[in-house]
Scaffold this motif. Structure first.
Motif, PDB file in Angstrom:
ATOM      1  N   UNK A   1      40.635  58.958  16.839  1.00  0.00           N
ATOM      2  CA  UNK A   1      39.322  59.430  16.387  1.00  0.00           C
ATOM      3  C   UNK A   1      39.413  60.046  14.998  1.00  0.00           C
ATOM      4  N   UNK A   2      40.495  60.792  14.743  1.00  0.00           N
ATOM      5  CA  UNK A   2      40.672  61.411  13.427  1.00  0.00           C
ATOM      6  C   UNK A   2      40.928  60.362  12.355  1.00  0.00           C
ATOM      7  N   UNK A   3      41.842  59.433  12.635  1.00  0.00           N
ATOM      8  CA  UNK A   3      42.226  58.433  11.635  1.00  0.00           C
ATOM      9  C   UNK A   3      41.058  57.508  11.295  1.00  0.00           C
ATOM     10  N   UNK A   4      40.282  57.136  12.310  1.00  0.00           N
ATOM     11  CA  UNK A   4      39.196  56.174  12.085  1.00  0.00           C
ATOM     12  C   UNK A   4      37.839  56.857  11.891  1.00  0.00           C
ATOM     13  N   UNK A   5      37.860  58.195  11.836  1.00  0.00           N
ATOM     14  CA  UNK A   5      36.662  58.976  11.527  1.00  0.00           C
ATOM     15  C   UNK A   5      35.498  58.670  12.472  1.00  0.00           C
ATOM     16  N   UNK A   6      35.787  58.742  13.765  1.00  0.00           N
ATOM     17  CA  UNK A   6      34.755  58.510  14.778  1.00  0.00           C
ATOM     18  C   UNK A   6      34.621  59.747  15.655  1.00  0.00           C
ATOM     19  N   UNK A   7      33.483  59.874  16.314  1.00  0.00           N
ATOM     20  CA  UNK A   7      33.242  60.978  17.232  1.00  0.00           C
ATOM     21  C   UNK A   7      33.367  60.509  18.676  1.00  0.00           C
ATOM     22  N   UNK A   8      34.046  61.290  19.501  1.00  0.00           N
ATOM     23  CA  UNK A   8      34.056  61.060  20.948  1.00  0.00           C
ATOM     24  C   UNK A   8      32.874  61.835  21.518  1.00  0.00           C
ATOM     25  N   UNK A   9      31.872  61.131  22.031  1.00  0.00           N
ATOM     26  CA  UNK A   9      30.600  61.781  22.374  1.00  0.00           C
ATOM     27  C   UNK A   9      30.305  61.796  23.874  1.00  0.00           C
ATOM     28  N   UNK A  10      31.244  61.363  24.697  1.00  0.00           N
ATOM     29  CA  UNK A  10      30.968  61.408  26.131  1.00  0.00           C
ATOM     30  C   UNK A  10      31.950  60.573  26.913  1.00  0.00           C
ATOM     31  N   UNK A  11      31.656  60.414  28.204  1.00  0.00           N
ATOM     32  CA  UNK A  11      32.521  59.650  29.086  1.00  0.00           C
ATOM     33  C   UNK A  11      32.410  60.149  30.508  1.00  0.00           C
ATOM     34  N   UNK A  12      33.367  59.760  31.323  1.00  0.00           N
ATOM     35  CA  UNK A  12      33.351  60.133  32.735  1.00  0.00           C
ATOM     36  C   UNK A  12      34.783  60.157  33.248  1.00  0.00           C
ATOM     37  N   UNK A  13      35.019  60.929  34.280  1.00  0.00           N
ATOM     38  CA  UNK A  13      36.306  60.915  34.971  1.00  0.00           C
ATOM     39  C   UNK A  13      36.054  60.766  36.461  1.00  0.00           C
ATOM     40  N   UNK A  14      36.898  59.993  37.110  1.00  0.00           N
ATOM     41  CA  UNK A  14      36.795  59.846  38.555  1.00  0.00           C
ATOM     42  C   UNK A  14      38.175  59.534  39.112  1.00  0.00           C
ATOM     43  N   UNK A  15      38.277  59.516  40.436  1.00  0.00           N
ATOM     44  CA  UNK A  15      39.574  59.244  41.050  1.00  0.00           C
ATOM     45  C   UNK A  15      39.767  57.746  41.243  1.00  0.00           C
ATOM     46  N   UNK A  16      41.034  57.346  41.350  1.00  0.00           N
ATOM     47  CA  UNK A  16      41.386  55.945  41.538  1.00  0.00           C
ATOM     48  C   UNK A  16      42.476  55.854  42.594  1.00  0.00           C
ATOM     49  N   UNK A  17      42.453  54.796  43.365  1.00  0.00           N
ATOM     50  CA  UNK A  17      43.511  54.566  44.354  1.00  0.00           C
ATOM     51  C   UNK A  17      44.531  53.559  43.850  1.00  0.00           C
ATOM     52  N   UNK A  18      44.302  53.016  42.657  1.00  0.00           N
ATOM     53  CA  UNK A  18      45.159  51.928  42.159  1.00  0.00           C
ATOM     54  C   UNK A  18      45.832  52.249  40.831  1.00  0.00           C
ATOM     55  N   UNK A  19      45.876  53.511  40.428  1.00  0.00           N
ATOM     56  CA  UNK A  19      46.507  53.832  39.159  1.00  0.00           C
ATOM     57  C   UNK A  19      45.491  54.228  38.118  1.00  0.00           C
ATOM     58  N   UNK A  20      45.784  53.927  36.871  1.00  0.00           N
ATOM     59  CA  UNK A  20      44.975  54.376  35.737  1.00  0.00           C
ATOM     60  C   UNK A  20      44.065  53.254  35.219  1.00  0.00           C
ATOM     61  N   UNK A  21      42.802  53.585  35.022  1.00  0.00           N
ATOM     62  CA  UNK A  21      41.826  52.666  34.427  1.00  0.00           C
ATOM     63  C   UNK A  21      41.136  53.408  33.288  1.00  0.00           C
ATOM     64  N   UNK A  22      41.060  52.764  32.133  1.00  0.00           N
ATOM     65  CA  UNK A  22      40.414  53.362  30.963  1.00  0.00           C
ATOM     66  C   UNK A  22      39.291  52.449  30.490  1.00  0.00           C
ATOM     67  N   UNK A  23      38.107  52.999  30.353  1.00  0.00           N
ATOM     68  CA  UNK A  23      36.975  52.226  29.836  1.00  0.00           C
ATOM     69  C   UNK A  23      36.421  52.936  28.609  1.00  0.00           C
ATOM     70  N   UNK A  24      36.354  52.213  27.507  1.00  0.00           N
ATOM     71  CA  UNK A  24      35.855  52.786  26.256  1.00  0.00           C
ATOM     72  C   UNK A  24      34.644  51.992  25.779  1.00  0.00           C
ATOM     73  N   UNK A  25      33.608  52.703  25.385  1.00  0.00           N
ATOM     74  CA  UNK A  25      32.451  52.087  24.730  1.00  0.00           C
ATOM     75  C   UNK A  25      32.424  52.566  23.290  1.00  0.00           C
ATOM     76  N   UNK A  26      32.370  51.635  22.359  1.00  0.00           N
ATOM     77  CA  UNK A  26      32.330  51.976  20.942  1.00  0.00           C
ATOM     78  C   UNK A  26      30.963  51.639  20.363  1.00  0.00           C
TER      79      UNK A  26
END
Length: 348
Positions: A124-149
Motif C-alpha cells: 500500500x505504501x509503495x503503490x500509494x493506495x489506501x486500504x479502505x475495508x475488508x472482512x475476516x472470517x474463519x476457515x476450515x481449509x486454511x488461508x483464503x485471501x480476497x482483494x478488491x482493487x
C-alpha cells in the motif's frame, strides 16, 4: 522449509472479529484525496469527481495459488495486493484503494496475520493506495485471501481488450517466464527438504526468478510512461495466466488474428539457464508459465517511433485479420497454431 522463529502465539479468538480488524488495520493511513472514509464504518466512502472508476477482484486460496511451506506470509500479503493492482493498470488506470478479506483457520495465530498484513501495508505504501475495508472470517481449509482493487481513469484514456486492429503491433513489457521457473526451483527444494530436513536450500543462483514468484511487481510505471510518450494502446491485458492465453484473449475480444515471433520473446538470462538446468523449453515457459504480471498491449504502427529503443518495451508480434488465425512463428520461421496451455485454477 521456513522455520517459524517466533514462538509467541496469540489466539485469534481472544480478540474477536472487530478487535482483529482494528488490530490489523491500525497502521493504515489515508493517502488518496478520493478516500473520504476508510476502515471503521459500515462502508468506505470515496469521491472520484469526473473520473471513471475501475474495480477488480482476485482470490488466493492456500493449496491452489500458494504454498506456505516456501511462501513467507509477508511476501504473500504483498503479492495479494500486486496481482489486483496489475489488473487496474491493464485498464490504463491508476489504482487508488483496495479492500482485503481473509478466511483463516485456527492454526494461524495473530502473529502470522500480522506478518501477512505487514506485506499488505508495504504494498500500500509503495503503490500509494489506501486500504479502505475488508472482512475476516474463519476457515476450515486454511488461508483464503480476497482483494478488491479500485482505480480511476479519464474516460478518454481507458483501454479495453477489444480495441486491437489488423496491422497493430503486439508489445510486451519486461521479460517473461521468470515467475514460473522460480516456482520450479522452490518446488524442487521443497521435495529435497522433505527427504532431508537438515538440508538448507541453495538459492543464490536463482534470486531473480524466485523474487518474481514470491514478490512480483505490478507495472504502475508503464501507465505513466505511456502517457508521457503520448501512446494510448489500442488494447491491453496483464500477463497472469501465460503469454499465449493472454494473446488469445486479446484476439478473441478484438476479433483479430496474430503472428507472435518466437525470437522476439524477452527472456532473462537466469530464466534461460534455469530452463536448461531443468531441461524445459524456454519458449514453452514464456508462453504458458504465467504470473509474470507484465503488460501485453497493442499499438498502432504510427506510435512505434515513440516506443522504439525504449528498454521497457519489446515488440513481439503483429496483429492480422481474424481469418488468419493466431500463430507462433518459430526461430526456424515455421508457423504453429497458438494454443492456450497456461494456468487454469479450475483444473489444478
Amino acid at each position: 522449509m521456513i522455520e517459524d522463529k517466533n514462538q509467541n502465539r496469540t489466539d485469534l479468538g481472544s480478540l474477536g472479529e472487530f478487535g482483529l480488524i482494528d488490530h490489523l488495520t491500525k497502521n493504515f493511513t489515508i493517502k488518496q484525496k478520493s478516500t473520504i472514509k476508510g476502515v471503521g464504518d459500515d462502508a468506505a466512502v470515496m469521491d472520484f469527481k469526473k473520473e471513471q472508476v475501475v474495480v477488480t477482484t482476485d482470490m488466493l486460496v492456500e493449496g491452489v495459488h500458494f504454498d506456505l511451506s516456501y511462501a513467507p506470509l509477508k511476501h504473500l500479503g504483498y503479492k495479494a495486493i500486486i496481482v489486483n493492482l496489475s489488473d487496474v493498470y491493464a485498464m490504463n488506470a491508476q489504482a487508488t484503494q483496495v479492500t482485503v478479506s481473509i478466511a483463516v483457520s485456527n492454526r494461524f495465530p495473530l502473529e502470522a496475520l500480522e506478518e501477512l498484513y505487514a506485506g499488505i501495508e508495504t504494498a500500500a505504501k509503495i503503490y500509494n493506495i489506501d486500504v479502505v475495508g475488508g472482512d475476516t472470517t474463519s476457515s476450515t481449509t486454511g488461508l483464503i485471501i480476497s482483494v478488491t482493487a479500485i482505480g480511476v481513469v479519464d474516460a478518454k484514456k481507458v483501454v479495453y481488450r477489444n480495441g486491437a486492429k489488423p496491422n497493430d503491433l503486439l508489445v510486451v513489457t519486461g521479460d517473461l517466464g521468470a515467475a514460473y521457473m522460480g516456482l520450479q526451483v522452490l518446488e524442487r527444494e521443497k521435495e529435497v527438504f522433505k527427504v532431508n530436513p537438515n538440508n538448507q536450500p541453495e538459492l543464490d543462483n536463482y534470486t531473480y526468478i524466485i523474487e518474481r514468484q514470491l514478490k512480483p511487481e505490478a507495472r504502475k510505471d508503464i501507465v505513466k510512461l505511456l502517457y508521457e510518450l503520448g501512446v494510448k494502446p489500442t488494447s491491453m491485458i496483464d500477463i497472469s495466466d501465460g503469454l499465449s492465453s493472454e494473446i488469445m484473449h486479446l484476439c478473441k475480444h478484438s476479433k483479430v488474428g496474430c503472428d507472435l515471433y518466437e525470437n522476439k520473446i524477452p527472456l532473462d538470462p537466469q530464466v534461460i539457464s534455469t530452463c536448461e538446468e531443468f531441461k524445459i523449453d524456454s519458449t514453452t515457459v514464456a508462453l504458458n508459465g504465467g504470473e509474470d504480471y507484465e503488460l501485453l498491449f497493442t499499438i498502432s504502427q504510427e506510435d512505434f517511433p515513440k516506443i522504439k529503443g525504449n528498454p521497457n518495451f519489446t515488440v513481439i508480434g503483429f496483429m492480422k485479420e481474424e481469418a488468419a488465425g493466431m500463430h507462433l512463428i518459430t526461430r526456424a520461421e515455421t508457423s504453429i497454431p497458438l494454443k492456450a496451455q497456461g494456468w487454469n485454477a479450475l483444473n489444478n
